[in-house]
Design an enzyme around this catalytic site. Sequence first.
Site, PDB file in Angstrom:
ATOM      1  N   GLY A  72     -16.149   2.144  14.531  1.00  0.00           N
ATOM      2  CA  GLY A  72     -17.091   1.019  14.474  1.00  0.00           C
ATOM      3  C   GLY A  72     -16.618  -0.180  15.277  1.00  0.00           C
ATOM      4  O   GLY A  72     -17.419  -0.902  15.870  1.00  0.00           O
ATOM      5  N   GLU A  73     -15.306  -0.404  15.325  1.00  0.00           N
ATOM      6  CA  GLU A  73     -14.769  -1.568  16.036  1.00  0.00           C
ATOM      7  C   GLU A  73     -14.596  -1.312  17.533  1.00  0.00           C
ATOM      8  O   GLU A  73     -14.572  -2.249  18.321  1.00  0.00           O
ATOM      9  CB  GLU A  73     -13.395  -1.953  15.459  1.00  0.00           C
ATOM     10  CG  GLU A  73     -13.475  -2.545  14.073  1.00  0.00           C
ATOM     11  CD  GLU A  73     -12.115  -2.647  13.389  1.00  0.00           C
ATOM     12  OE1 GLU A  73     -11.100  -2.798  14.087  1.00  0.00           O
ATOM     13  OE2 GLU A  73     -12.084  -2.560  12.145  1.00  0.00           O
ATOM     14  N   HIS A  84     -13.556   2.845   0.140  1.00  0.00           N
ATOM     15  CA  HIS A  84     -13.517   1.813   1.198  1.00  0.00           C
ATOM     16  C   HIS A  84     -14.056   0.473   0.695  1.00  0.00           C
ATOM     17  O   HIS A  84     -14.512  -0.359   1.489  1.00  0.00           O
ATOM     18  CB  HIS A  84     -14.366   2.209   2.433  1.00  0.00           C
ATOM     19  CG  HIS A  84     -13.893   3.407   3.172  1.00  0.00           C
ATOM     20  ND1 HIS A  84     -14.773   4.338   3.720  1.00  0.00           N
ATOM     21  CD2 HIS A  84     -12.662   3.848   3.471  1.00  0.00           C
ATOM     22  CE1 HIS A  84     -14.090   5.278   4.322  1.00  0.00           C
ATOM     23  NE2 HIS A  84     -12.800   5.010   4.190  1.00  0.00           N
ATOM     24  N   ASN A 130       0.874  -1.179   0.000  1.00  0.00           N
ATOM     25  CA  ASN A 130       0.000   0.000   0.000  1.00  0.00           C
ATOM     26  C   ASN A 130       0.912   1.230   0.000  1.00  0.00           C
ATOM     27  O   ASN A 130       1.496   1.587   1.018  1.00  0.00           O
ATOM     28  CB  ASN A 130      -0.880  -0.035   1.254  1.00  0.00           C
ATOM     29  CG  ASN A 130      -1.905   1.074   1.267  1.00  0.00           C
ATOM     30  OD1 ASN A 130      -1.907   1.941   0.380  1.00  0.00           O
ATOM     31  ND2 ASN A 130      -2.764   1.069   2.267  1.00  0.00           N
ATOM     32  N   GLY A 144     -12.109   8.459   8.084  1.00  0.00           N
ATOM     33  CA  GLY A 144     -12.964   8.559   6.898  1.00  0.00           C
ATOM     34  C   GLY A 144     -14.077   7.556   7.132  1.00  0.00           C
ATOM     35  O   GLY A 144     -13.830   6.485   7.689  1.00  0.00           O
ATOM     36  N   PHE A 160     -12.409  10.678  17.944  1.00  0.00           N
ATOM     37  CA  PHE A 160     -13.626  10.325  18.679  1.00  0.00           C
ATOM     38  C   PHE A 160     -13.342   9.978  20.142  1.00  0.00           C
ATOM     39  O   PHE A 160     -14.218  10.126  20.996  1.00  0.00           O
ATOM     40  CB  PHE A 160     -14.361   9.179  17.971  1.00  0.00           C
ATOM     41  CG  PHE A 160     -15.198   9.672  16.828  1.00  0.00           C
ATOM     42  CD1 PHE A 160     -14.605  10.218  15.698  1.00  0.00           C
ATOM     43  CD2 PHE A 160     -16.584   9.620  16.881  1.00  0.00           C
ATOM     44  CE1 PHE A 160     -15.372  10.708  14.641  1.00  0.00           C
ATOM     45  CE2 PHE A 160     -17.362  10.103  15.838  1.00  0.00           C
ATOM     46  CZ  PHE A 160     -16.757  10.644  14.717  1.00  0.00           C
ATOM     47  N   ARG A 161     -12.117   9.522  20.435  1.00  0.00           N
ATOM     48  CA  ARG A 161     -11.792   9.244  21.839  1.00  0.00           C
ATOM     49  C   ARG A 161     -11.811  10.522  22.655  1.00  0.00           C
ATOM     50  O   ARG A 161     -12.373  10.576  23.751  1.00  0.00           O
ATOM     51  CB  ARG A 161     -10.424   8.567  21.957  1.00  0.00           C
ATOM     52  CG  ARG A 161     -10.455   7.124  21.558  1.00  0.00           C
ATOM     53  CD  ARG A 161      -9.091   6.610  21.276  1.00  0.00           C
ATOM     54  NE  ARG A 161      -8.541   7.224  20.078  1.00  0.00           N
ATOM     55  CZ  ARG A 161      -7.543   6.710  19.360  1.00  0.00           C
ATOM     56  NH1 ARG A 161      -6.973   5.612  19.757  1.00  0.00           N
ATOM     57  NH2 ARG A 161      -7.102   7.305  18.283  1.00  0.00           N
ATOM     58  N   LEU A 190     -16.675   2.971   9.857  1.00  0.00           N
ATOM     59  CA  LEU A 190     -16.638   4.228  10.606  1.00  0.00           C
ATOM     60  C   LEU A 190     -15.240   4.452  11.169  1.00  0.00           C
ATOM     61  O   LEU A 190     -14.886   3.938  12.241  1.00  0.00           O
ATOM     62  CB  LEU A 190     -17.679   4.205  11.743  1.00  0.00           C
ATOM     63  CG  LEU A 190     -19.114   3.824  11.337  1.00  0.00           C
ATOM     64  CD1 LEU A 190     -20.038   3.829  12.550  1.00  0.00           C
ATOM     65  CD2 LEU A 190     -19.661   4.766  10.262  1.00  0.00           C
ATOM     66  N   GLU A 245      -8.370  -4.928   5.145  1.00  0.00           N
ATOM     67  CA  GLU A 245      -8.261  -4.586   3.723  1.00  0.00           C
ATOM     68  C   GLU A 245      -7.066  -5.275   3.075  1.00  0.00           C
ATOM     69  O   GLU A 245      -7.115  -5.669   1.913  1.00  0.00           O
ATOM     70  CB  GLU A 245      -8.150  -3.059   3.572  1.00  0.00           C
ATOM     71  CG  GLU A 245      -9.467  -2.375   3.892  1.00  0.00           C
ATOM     72  CD  GLU A 245      -9.318  -0.941   4.341  1.00  0.00           C
ATOM     73  OE1 GLU A 245      -8.688  -0.728   5.407  1.00  0.00           O
ATOM     74  OE2 GLU A 245      -9.824  -0.046   3.660  1.00  0.00           O
ATOM     75  N   GLY A 263     -11.970   2.059  12.898  1.00  0.00           N
ATOM     76  CA  GLY A 263     -11.604   2.578  14.230  1.00  0.00           C
ATOM     77  C   GLY A 263     -12.768   2.822  15.177  1.00  0.00           C
ATOM     78  O   GLY A 263     -12.781   2.317  16.307  1.00  0.00           O
TER      79      GLY A 263
HETATM   80  P1  AMP Z   1      -9.406   4.544  11.393  1.00  0.00           P
HETATM   81  O1  AMP Z   1      -9.430   5.633  10.367  1.00  0.00           O
HETATM   82  O2  AMP Z   1     -10.205   3.334  11.005  1.00  0.00           O
HETATM   83  O3  AMP Z   1      -8.028   4.207  11.868  1.00  0.00           O
HETATM   84  O4  AMP Z   1     -10.174   5.125  12.684  1.00  0.00           O
HETATM   85  C1  AMP Z   1      -9.707   6.251  13.368  1.00  0.00           C
HETATM   86  C2  AMP Z   1     -10.797   6.752  14.271  1.00  0.00           C
HETATM   87  O5  AMP Z   1     -11.178   5.720  15.196  1.00  0.00           O
HETATM   88  C3  AMP Z   1     -10.378   7.964  15.104  1.00  0.00           C
HETATM   89  O6  AMP Z   1     -11.355   8.976  15.015  1.00  0.00           O
HETATM   90  C4  AMP Z   1     -10.321   7.431  16.495  1.00  0.00           C
HETATM   91  O7  AMP Z   1     -10.679   8.360  17.404  1.00  0.00           O
HETATM   92  C5  AMP Z   1     -11.372   6.324  16.466  1.00  0.00           C
HETATM   93  N1  AMP Z   1     -11.166   5.384  17.570  1.00  0.00           N
HETATM   94  C6  AMP Z   1     -10.157   4.519  17.753  1.00  0.00           C
HETATM   95  N2  AMP Z   1     -10.304   3.881  18.933  1.00  0.00           N
HETATM   96  C7  AMP Z   1     -11.444   4.350  19.506  1.00  0.00           C
HETATM   97  C8  AMP Z   1     -12.114   4.107  20.745  1.00  0.00           C
HETATM   98  N3  AMP Z   1     -11.681   3.222  21.624  1.00  0.00           N
HETATM   99  N4  AMP Z   1     -13.251   4.817  20.983  1.00  0.00           N
HETATM  100  C9  AMP Z   1     -13.703   5.721  20.101  1.00  0.00           C
HETATM  101  N5  AMP Z   1     -13.105   6.003  18.933  1.00  0.00           N
HETATM  102  C10 AMP Z   1     -11.987   5.324  18.639  1.00  0.00           C
END
Ligand code: AMP
Length: 404
Positions: A333-334, A180, A7, A212, A284-285, A209, A384, A331
């Site tokens: 969603g999981e 995605h 990637n 992006g 989001f944290r 989620l 992915e 991030g």
């Molecule tokens: P990604 O782009 O899939 O890596 O996701 C990044 C997003 O996931 C960021 O906005 C992080 O704040 C969010 N994220 C990761 N861990 C958590 C968590 N434990 N609670 C809430 N949001 C999270």
Amino acid sequence: MKILVINCGSSSLKYQLFEMHHRKVMAKGIVERIGERGSRLVVEIPSVSNSKIVEEIKNIKQAANLVIRVLTDKEIGSVRSIKEISAVGHRIVHGGSQFSHPVIVDTAVKRGIELLADLAPLHNVAALEGINAFERVLPEKRQVVAFDTSFHQTIPKKAYLYSIPYRYYERYGIRKYGFHGLSHKYVAQRAAELLGRDLIKLKLITCHLGSGASVTAVDKGKSIDTSMGFTPLEGLTMGTRSGDIDPSIISFLVEKEAMPLERVKEFLNKECGVLGVSGISSDFRDLESLAKKGDSRAILALDVFVYDVKRYISAYIGILNGIDALVFTAGIGENSSTIRQQICENMTYLGLEVDAKKNKCTNGNECRISTSRSKPIFVIPTNEELMIALETQEAIRTMEESFA
Ligand code: AMP
């Protein structure tokens, strides 16, 4: 069979080596700051500690050389010789309308990707450099390209066309492409496996989620609509991207704020979303922890995001005429049980209800988080890279069968 997945970004190169029989990661790493000071390769060897190699890496070609050197290294390598690697799979962000499947790279494919650079200038150009580099370091291996947009090529025209003069679709290819796709496809396939049912018989909604974010309606294994559009800016409110807004807001701001037109793109991509609404953070944290303390703007930003996701899920249930399962990934969603709970609140009419206990699922686990009377709701960590490896394997098999 071992497949190397690449990637390539403008200043980084991520790789993973898969052993396909057990779908196991043998090695992974990232070359960072290519062409900058402090360039380095961080190697992650499963069940062993990470190791960092700092050296001058001027370009993607050097990065590719270093990756192969490390993969075959006597001490930290994962294979004895490059002979063990069967093929290389590359991730390409934009495949336009031309590429609806992964394909084996040849001159025409490279030309096709190059011509699409208009739609994804940074990504497609870097990915092409990656292909060229690995063609040089592994000249005898098949190179395959897997596209983020391919999965959405099944969206019908009535859903992908914008209501602007048709000539712009014909002249510039202005239409919804969706993104995605590798993630939506992977979690849709996993959901079918977890349900023990044939994907071809299922109506699914997959919610990717992350920073992006996009929601996709999957009918009989095919994407029939998705929230991202011509670019990844459309759809849900995201970390820093605006998502859907009235297009008149742009001309209004250009006039009122004397915002130069060339700034608008950066503004919509980097200063909006939950960052713009909260005025605090795109993470989001941070927002969740401030919301817990009663910060009204953090609460508002999360409410806007949750409302958007609900809006798309509800619309897609209507379009699908029902739903067999809802999937959360990426991030947020999981990992965020709060956001998942809020999204599924007051959705019993649509057959969806989260079980508070089961919803505690985090940390890369696959879980079914719905109550017994609800349609299944899953948390499925996205993968992915594995999807690219599987698509690479598939493209090679298809080609070999056509020669058999
Ligand atoms: P990604 O782009 O899939 O890596 O996701 C990044 C997003 O996931 C960021 O906005 C992080 O704040 C969010 N994220 C990761 N861990 C958590 C968590 N434990 N609670 C809430 N949001 C999270």
